[in-house]
Write a protein that holds these residues in place. Structure first.
Motif, PDB file in Angstrom:
ATOM      1  N   ALA A  38       0.834  -1.207   0.000  1.00  0.00           N
ATOM      2  CA  ALA A  38       0.000   0.000   0.000  1.00  0.00           C
ATOM      3  C   ALA A  38       0.866   1.253   0.000  1.00  0.00           C
ATOM      4  CB  ALA A  38      -0.926  -0.002   1.212  1.00  0.00           C
ATOM      5  N   GLN A  39       1.940   1.243   0.771  1.00  0.00           N
ATOM      6  CA  GLN A  39       2.842   2.394   0.806  1.00  0.00           C
ATOM      7  C   GLN A  39       3.557   2.588  -0.523  1.00  0.00           C
ATOM      8  OE1 GLN A  39       5.176   1.156   4.220  1.00  0.00           O
ATOM      9  NE2 GLN A  39       4.243   2.732   5.519  1.00  0.00           N
ATOM     10  N   VAL A  40       3.911   1.490  -1.167  1.00  0.00           N
ATOM     11  CA  VAL A  40       4.576   1.576  -2.474  1.00  0.00           C
ATOM     12  C   VAL A  40       3.675   2.260  -3.487  1.00  0.00           C
ATOM     13  CG1 VAL A  40       5.384   0.222  -4.440  1.00  0.00           C
ATOM     14  CG2 VAL A  40       6.126  -0.379  -2.135  1.00  0.00           C
ATOM     15  N   VAL A  41       2.425   1.805  -3.580  1.00  0.00           N
ATOM     16  CA  VAL A  41       1.497   2.361  -4.564  1.00  0.00           C
ATOM     17  C   VAL A  41       1.252   3.840  -4.295  1.00  0.00           C
ATOM     18  CG1 VAL A  41      -0.854   2.268  -5.458  1.00  0.00           C
ATOM     19  CG2 VAL A  41       0.378   0.145  -4.999  1.00  0.00           C
ATOM     20  N   ALA A  42       0.958   4.174  -3.050  1.00  0.00           N
ATOM     21  CA  ALA A  42       0.641   5.565  -2.707  1.00  0.00           C
ATOM     22  C   ALA A  42       1.846   6.475  -2.872  1.00  0.00           C
ATOM     23  CB  ALA A  42       0.112   5.628  -1.274  1.00  0.00           C
ATOM     24  N   PHE A 188      -3.408  10.092  -6.734  1.00  0.00           N
ATOM     25  CA  PHE A 188      -2.750  10.688  -5.572  1.00  0.00           C
ATOM     26  C   PHE A 188      -3.776  11.283  -4.611  1.00  0.00           C
ATOM     27  CE2 PHE A 188      -1.492  14.872  -3.887  1.00  0.00           C
ATOM     28  CZ  PHE A 188      -0.542  14.484  -2.963  1.00  0.00           C
ATOM     29  N   LEU A 189      -4.742  12.027  -5.144  1.00  0.00           N
ATOM     30  CA  LEU A 189      -5.766  12.629  -4.296  1.00  0.00           C
ATOM     31  C   LEU A 189      -6.628  11.572  -3.620  1.00  0.00           C
ATOM     32  CD1 LEU A 189      -6.829  15.609  -6.602  1.00  0.00           C
ATOM     33  CD2 LEU A 189      -5.410  15.697  -4.539  1.00  0.00           C
ATOM     34  N   ALA A 190      -6.889  10.472  -4.346  1.00  0.00           N
ATOM     35  CA  ALA A 190      -7.671   9.388  -3.759  1.00  0.00           C
ATOM     36  C   ALA A 190      -6.924   8.701  -2.620  1.00  0.00           C
ATOM     37  CB  ALA A 190      -8.034   8.362  -4.836  1.00  0.00           C
ATOM     38  N   LEU A 193      -5.655  10.657   1.823  1.00  0.00           N
ATOM     39  CA  LEU A 193      -6.115  10.488   3.198  1.00  0.00           C
ATOM     40  C   LEU A 193      -5.952   9.055   3.704  1.00  0.00           C
ATOM     41  CD1 LEU A 193      -9.364  12.661   3.055  1.00  0.00           C
ATOM     42  CD2 LEU A 193      -7.062  13.327   3.785  1.00  0.00           C
ATOM     43  N   SER A 194      -5.291   8.225   2.925  1.00  0.00           N
ATOM     44  CA  SER A 194      -5.154   6.820   3.315  1.00  0.00           C
ATOM     45  C   SER A 194      -4.109   6.613   4.401  1.00  0.00           C
ATOM     46  CB  SER A 194      -4.772   5.967   2.095  1.00  0.00           C
ATOM     47  OG  SER A 194      -3.453   6.286   1.655  1.00  0.00           O
TER      48      SER A 194
END
Length: 247
Positions: A38-42, A188-190, A193-194
């Motif tokens: 998840a961190q990689v993608v974001a 990125f905007l989506a 807040l993750s």
């Protein structure tokens, strides 16, 4: 870790500005640094908007973006990317999915190789019904793909602009860079807040990515369509190899 990552982020920005495919460099780099999926993608979306913005401005200012077309199809790509970022991947077999994408990108490369004149001169027809019939569904589909997966997005975008909309490789690259920047921005905007973005990694890598993108865009504009075509074919092969060997 950053001393290792920054040169690779620069290289990713350079190749991405010319022909797409920067994610095949940055995504493995982020995994190597110990980030979770998840961190990689974001974080990759965070750094990619730096290089994407830089390359887009370069192509836009030099007149290698069809502004009328981009302004009309960009909202569809944005919608697709936002949706893709919120979707759960529909394939239970991730390896099968990667193999399908690799096969499609390899097919793209074969079609470019076998048509030696493809993209060397522009024959764009303008804002016709045919243009929108091809561009709108293609931008939405690629936007969705970029939102939830990503590698090869620039490759697909360039192929649509060059093969089906008849742009030369330089303007096709410029169009692709703008659309890819917007789909990355929407994703990125989506993800914003993750809580998954690692800012202390993404921001410096983003700056390095932007520097590489500035150089890559300048090279593409100065060297012309033949140069972009050669780099594009190289990136096609790298994306395919990366997808097929991903663990």
């Amino acid at each position: 870790m950053l001393l290792f990552a920054l040169p690779l982020a620069f290289l990713a920005g350079f190749v991405d500005a010319i022909a797409g495919g920067g994610g095949i460099i940055t995504i493995p780099t982020l995994y190597f640094m110990g980030l979770s999926p998840a961190q990689v993608v974001a974080t990759n979306k965070l750094l990619a908007i730096f290089g994407g913005a830089t390359a887009s401005v370069q192509f836009w200012r030099k007149g290698h973006v069809d502004r009328a077309l981009i302004l009309r199809i960009a909202p569809v790509a944005l919608l697709g990317s936002t949706l893709g970022a919120r979707l759960v991947l529909g394939f239970d077999d991730d390896e099968l999915f990667r193999n399908i994408i690799a096969a499609l990108i390899l097919l793209v490369g074969v079609l470019v190789v076998t048509n030696r004149k493809l993209g060397l001169s522009g024959r764009y027809e303008g804002l016709t019904h045919r243009t929108f019939l091809i561009a709108l569904p293609a931008m939405f589909a690629i936007g969705v793909y970029d939102g939830f997966f990503g590698p090869g997005t620039g490759t697909f975008l360039m192929f649509v602009f060059v093969r089906f909309l008849y742009f030369d490789f330089v303007t096709g690259s410029g169009n692709a860079r703008v659309i890819n920047f917007l789909t990355n921005l929407a994703a990125f905007l989506a993800f914003l807040l993750s809580g998954a973005m690692v800012w202390w990694i993404g921001l410096p890598m983003g700056i390095a990515n932007a520097l590489g993108a500035a150089l890559g865009a300048r090279m593409a504009i100065l060297r012309g369509s033949t140069f972009v075509r050669v780099v594009y074919l190289g990136i096609v092969l790298l994306v395919v190899v990366r997808l097929l060997t991903a663990g």
